[in-house]
Scaffold this motif. Sequence first.
Motif, short mmCIF file in Angstrom:
data_model
loop_
_atom_site.label_atom_id
_atom_site.label_comp_id
_atom_site.label_asym_id
_atom_site.label_seq_id
_atom_site.Cartn_x
_atom_site.Cartn_y
_atom_site.Cartn_z
N UNK A 197 54.62 33.12 45.59
CA UNK A 197 53.88 32.56 44.44
C UNK A 197 52.76 31.65 44.92
N UNK A 198 53.08 30.76 45.86
CA UNK A 198 52.06 29.84 46.38
C UNK A 198 50.96 30.60 47.09
N UNK A 199 51.32 31.62 47.87
CA UNK A 199 50.31 32.41 48.58
C UNK A 199 49.40 33.14 47.60
N UNK A 200 49.99 33.78 46.57
CA UNK A 200 49.18 34.49 45.57
C UNK A 200 48.28 33.52 44.82
N UNK A 201 48.77 32.34 44.56
CA UNK A 201 47.97 31.33 43.86
C UNK A 201 46.78 30.89 44.71
N UNK A 202 46.99 30.73 46.00
CA UNK A 202 45.90 30.36 46.90
C UNK A 202 44.87 31.49 47.01
N UNK A 203 45.34 32.73 46.99
CA UNK A 203 44.40 33.87 46.99
C UNK A 203 43.53 33.86 45.74
N UNK A 204 44.16 33.62 44.58
CA UNK A 204 43.41 33.57 43.32
C UNK A 204 42.37 32.45 43.34
N UNK A 205 42.75 31.29 43.83
CA UNK A 205 41.81 30.16 43.90
C UNK A 205 40.66 30.48 44.83
N UNK A 206 40.97 31.11 45.97
CA UNK A 206 39.91 31.46 46.92
C UNK A 206 38.94 32.47 46.32
N UNK A 207 39.45 33.48 45.62
CA UNK A 207 38.58 34.49 45.02
C UNK A 207 37.69 33.87 43.95
N UNK A 208 38.24 32.96 43.15
CA UNK A 208 37.45 32.30 42.12
C UNK A 208 36.34 31.46 42.74
N UNK A 209 36.67 30.73 43.81
CA UNK A 209 35.66 29.91 44.47
C UNK A 209 34.61 30.77 45.18
N UNK A 210 35.01 31.95 45.64
CA UNK A 210 34.08 32.82 46.36
C UNK A 210 33.09 33.49 45.41
N UNK A 211 33.60 34.10 44.34
CA UNK A 211 32.73 34.82 43.41
C UNK A 211 32.05 33.89 42.40
N UNK A 212 32.62 32.75 42.15
CA UNK A 212 32.01 31.80 41.23
C UNK A 212 32.55 31.93 39.82
N UNK A 213 32.72 30.78 39.16
CA UNK A 213 33.26 30.78 37.80
C UNK A 213 32.32 31.47 36.82
N UNK A 214 31.01 31.29 37.01
CA UNK A 214 30.05 31.89 36.08
C UNK A 214 30.11 33.42 36.12
N UNK A 215 30.22 33.98 37.32
CA UNK A 215 30.32 35.44 37.46
C UNK A 215 31.59 35.97 36.80
N UNK A 216 32.69 35.28 37.01
CA UNK A 216 33.95 35.71 36.42
C UNK A 216 33.91 35.58 34.90
N UNK A 217 33.32 34.50 34.40
CA UNK A 217 33.19 34.33 32.95
C UNK A 217 32.34 35.43 32.34
N UNK A 218 31.26 35.80 33.01
CA UNK A 218 30.40 36.86 32.51
C UNK A 218 31.13 38.20 32.48
N UNK A 219 31.91 38.48 33.51
CA UNK A 219 32.69 39.72 33.55
C UNK A 219 33.73 39.75 32.43
#
Length: 218
Positions: free
Chosen positions: A7-29
């Motif tokens: 769970x902790x590993x998957x959570x860190x992966x999710x946080x890393x992906x969000x920081x990499x692609x950016x919140x604005x890009x994810x919100x637009x998608x």
Amino acid sequence: MPSLLIIVFALQVAIYLINTFGAATINSLLWNIYNRLPTPTSQSAAEQRVLKNQFMKIRKELNSTSSQDEFAKWAKLRRQHDKILEKLEKSKAELDSTKANFDKIVGALRWAGTNGFRMFLQFWYQKEPMFWIPKGWVPYYAEWLLSFPRAPLGSISIQAWALACMAIIVLVSDTLVALVALALGTRSTVNKENGESMKVPSGEKQTPSQSQAEKKEL
């Protein structure tokens, strides 16, 4: 129930992906996906797409029409252009207002599901060992750091495990990016060399002796 380590590993992966692609890009998608579903804004978004297509079509035709030679046609297209532009701006203003609220809700949910959930886990399981280090493998100060802040001495705390997961994720990500860049660079070099080797010379240059011999024969 999945292991807390996973769970902790998957959570860190999710946080890393969000920081990499950016919140604005994810919100637009997510906004585009939301408008494709049967939601209150789906019809308005569909109408806006139709208006955009009409606007681009009329604008292209307007730019290709002379205002002097074909004034009547140009004036008609201009009126249609301005009318659709007004509708498009009104529709955009309404959807932008809705999207602003959508971004706030999505941002709050995203934070609660990632950083908020991580903070909750680190608080709730701060005394729980993730796993134990074999005795004598590391010195005392390393055991203390790995169990910080409140996990039993000689164990890995959830905070230390989260930091280790993020370090591994970043290392793997950088390695994959470097491999992809190396592969693309190698492929580009090979294609360039193949293109140069396939060039056929237009003709051979004659040496002075060959030129004189031809003149003598003539």
